[in-house]
Scaffold this motif. Structure first.
Motif, mmCIF file in Angstrom:
data_model
loop_
_atom_site.group_PDB
_atom_site.id
_atom_site.type_symbol
_atom_site.label_atom_id
_atom_site.label_comp_id
_atom_site.label_asym_id
_atom_site.label_seq_id
_atom_site.Cartn_x
_atom_site.Cartn_y
_atom_site.Cartn_z
ATOM 1 N N ASN A 60 0.830 -1.197 0.000
ATOM 2 C CA ASN A 60 0.000 0.000 0.000
ATOM 3 C C ASN A 60 0.869 1.253 0.000
ATOM 4 O OD1 ASN A 60 0.223 0.951 3.024
ATOM 5 N ND2 ASN A 60 -0.029 -1.273 3.051
ATOM 6 N N TRP A 61 0.227 2.395 0.098
ATOM 7 C CA TRP A 61 0.944 3.664 -0.009
ATOM 8 C C TRP A 61 1.651 4.068 1.282
ATOM 9 C CZ3 TRP A 61 -3.211 7.223 -2.751
ATOM 10 C CH2 TRP A 61 -3.555 6.642 -3.984
ATOM 11 N N GLY A 62 1.295 3.442 2.400
ATOM 12 C CA GLY A 62 1.940 3.780 3.663
ATOM 13 C C GLY A 62 1.343 4.969 4.377
ATOM 14 N N TRP A 63 0.108 5.328 4.040
ATOM 15 C CA TRP A 63 -0.540 6.470 4.673
ATOM 16 C C TRP A 63 -1.234 6.042 5.963
ATOM 17 C CZ3 TRP A 63 -3.356 10.189 0.796
ATOM 18 C CH2 TRP A 63 -2.466 10.529 -0.230
ATOM 19 N N ASP A 250 9.477 16.398 3.017
ATOM 20 C CA ASP A 250 9.121 15.408 4.025
ATOM 21 C C ASP A 250 7.620 15.143 4.079
ATOM 22 O OD1 ASP A 250 9.970 13.691 6.268
ATOM 23 O OD2 ASP A 250 8.714 15.030 7.459
ATOM 24 N N GLY A 251 6.804 16.106 3.695
ATOM 25 C CA GLY A 251 5.359 15.937 3.768
ATOM 26 C C GLY A 251 4.837 15.034 2.666
ATOM 27 N N THR A 252 3.568 14.683 2.786
ATOM 28 C CA THR A 252 2.885 13.854 1.791
ATOM 29 C C THR A 252 1.893 14.724 1.042
ATOM 30 O OG1 THR A 252 3.110 11.864 3.146
ATOM 31 C CG2 THR A 252 1.374 11.855 1.477
ATOM 32 N N VAL A 253 1.851 14.561 -0.278
ATOM 33 C CA VAL A 253 0.951 15.382 -1.090
ATOM 34 C C VAL A 253 0.168 14.496 -2.044
ATOM 35 C CG1 VAL A 253 2.735 15.852 -2.837
ATOM 36 C CG2 VAL A 253 0.773 17.396 -2.610
ATOM 37 N N LYS A 254 -1.094 14.830 -2.215
ATOM 38 C CA LYS A 254 -1.938 14.138 -3.180
ATOM 39 C C LYS A 254 -2.455 15.147 -4.190
ATOM 40 C CE LYS A 254 -5.945 11.210 -3.899
ATOM 41 N NZ LYS A 254 -6.383 11.972 -5.092
ATOM 42 N N VAL A 260 2.639 11.528 -3.637
ATOM 43 C CA VAL A 260 4.069 11.420 -3.331
ATOM 44 C C VAL A 260 4.225 11.338 -1.818
ATOM 45 C CG1 VAL A 260 6.333 12.521 -3.500
ATOM 46 C CG2 VAL A 260 4.704 12.724 -5.395
ATOM 47 N N ARG A 261 4.928 10.292 -1.373
ATOM 48 C CA ARG A 261 5.129 10.081 0.061
ATOM 49 C C ARG A 261 6.595 9.752 0.350
ATOM 50 N NH1 ARG A 261 6.757 5.725 3.439
ATOM 51 N NH2 ARG A 261 5.529 4.241 2.227
#
Length: 450
Positions: A60-63, A250-254, A260-261
């Protein structure tokens, strides 16, 4: 084609003759439930047909997100985040869990309106999600250029490493005295006096008074052999990871075309809905009516194809006995072929919008099969009370792409139900009987998976 490289878990070489609970499935939900049960003093055996965490729990994406949750999941996710915050100390290993915030960019006015509703739902739980203007959103990611209306930002959202989490929990289970049995498929459940009395595995029998099925995409097949109805289908999604990027964000963006993670290893996990596909199988026709609400809302735009899963579905047996070799032994790990062409196009979109990634190279592609239920929330429930259900048999499955973040909370709830403790949250929305008791099945529009 090999999937993500997992942290190792040692297997116990000998099956116990008897335990209190057998957990079937070594993904994040099963491992967390097993650890919870062991911490309550119960004897637990975790049986995994392949390798702990090797299917969707590592793909998975790891969120670990509170944002864009179905309202029915929110109480459980709030508890799950609370458990994630102490998981490293609890298991004595670094799962990669960090609060990093997730920025959900909003491309249209309709997206903004949806985000406002999502923020209002989160704010009910004192979650500090908020709407931010486009300039502020992009400032968080220097160099990123997107045509957006704004963003929803939640500083409480986080991430963890899928290749580390379930294995770390399983190792902690062994330290508590539980046993882990990999490459050990459970074939059937035995009963005595009308309730669970044991399981027959390919390596022998384990006596027990309770079983938790946390079999992910395999759960429907296992329950079907018992005559228990679970309307579950699978979708396939491709993910890639990049080489490390010095001083990367470092942040996650959708964004609508990609997510992008940041990864523990310095690289990035890049994914997106454009790589998802649904392969038509015999179950697609058997469950068409059950999934109509989902088809209308959640699966709009999903590519439907005929492929390897179609053929496998045609030749997979649906009934077997304790002495038969089962489908779980024929396919130890679901390892779909990734869609490299679409993944490369997605990476090109990232590079076009973000010069930081200009020199990023692909270190690995993989794909995973996501188990989906018609209302896109899990079943965490006893089977008692449904047709052919058995007292002592419980399920925790159907996470519909939301399971990694929910894993610790789902494990706690499942353990509560199995052990007879007061449930951590109201389990009613997750009851298995909702698919057969006349309840109206509805899927929340616009859920973001993972």
């Amino acid at each position: 084609m090999p999937g993500p490289k997992l942290d190792p878990v040692e297997s116990d070489p000998v099956l116990p003759q008897s335990v209190d609970v057998v957990v079937i499935g070594g993904g994040i939900a099963g491992s967390c439930a097993a650890l919870e049960l062991a911490d309550r003093g119960l004897r637990v055996a975790l049986c995994e047909k392949g390798q702990v965490g090797a299917e969707q729990s590592s793909r998975n994406w790891g969120w670990v997100r509170l944002s864009h949750r179905d309202p029915r999941e929110m109480p459980l996710m709030v508890e799950s985040v609370r458990l994630w915050q102490t998981i490293n100390e609890r298991v004595g290993a670094d799962t990669g869990y960090r609060k990093c915030g997730i920025t959900f960019t909003l491309a249209t006015d309709a997206d903004v309106a949806d985000a406002e509703e999502a923020i209002a739902e989160q704010n009910k739980y004192q979650i500090p999600a908020r709407l931010i203007p486009a300039a502020e959103a992009l400032e968080r990611f220097p160099g990123l250029s997107l045509d957006i209306k704004g963003a929803m930002y939640n500083p409480e959202d986080g991430r963890a490493e899928p290749q580390k989490a379930a294995p770390a929990v399983a190792r902690a289970l062994r330290e508590r005295g539980g046993t882990v049995h990999q490459n050990c498929a459970v074939r059937v459940i035995e009963t005595a006096g009308g309730r669970v009395s044991g399981v027959v595995t390919e390596k022998g029998t384990i006596r027990c008074s309770a079983v938790l099925l946390a079999g992910g995409a395999w759960s429907r097949l296992f329950l079907n052999n018992m005559g228990i109805y679970l309307p579950q289908l699978r979708t396939t999604s491709t993910v890639l990871r990049t080489s490390p990027i010095p001083d990367g964000p470092d942040g996650t963006v959708k964004y609508k075309d990609f997510t992008v993670r940041h990864r523990y290893d310095g690289g990035y996990t890049i994914a997106g809905s454009n790589t998802s596909r649904f392969e038509i199988t015999p179950d697609s026709f058997r469950l068409f009516k059950a999934f109509l609400p989902t088809l209308k809302n959640e699966w709009r735009g999903l590519r439907m194809t005929v492929g390897r899963q179609t053929l496998e579905g045609l030749r997979t047996p649906r009934k077997w006995g304790p002495n038969d070799r089962t489908p779980f032994e024929e396919t130890r790990i679901l390892d779909p072929i990734p869609d490299k062409r679409r993944a490369d196009r997605m990476l090109a979109d990232v590079k076009g919008a973000w010069p930081t990634f200009a020199d990023a190279t692909v270190e690995q592609y993989w794909a995973g099969q996501i188990d989906v239920l018609p209302d896109v929330i899990p079943a965490i429930s006893p089977t008692e009370g449904v047709k052919n259900g058995v007292p002592g048999l419980f399920v925790s499955t159907g996470f519909s792409g939301h399971g990694f973040g929910l894993g610790p909370g789902a494990g706690r709830l499942a353990a509560d139900l199995v052990s007879g403790h007061t449930p951590i949250v109201d389990p009613t929305p997750f009851r298995l009987s909702r698919f057969t008791d006349g309840s109206k099945v509805r899927a929340m529009i616009g859920i973001t998976t993972r």
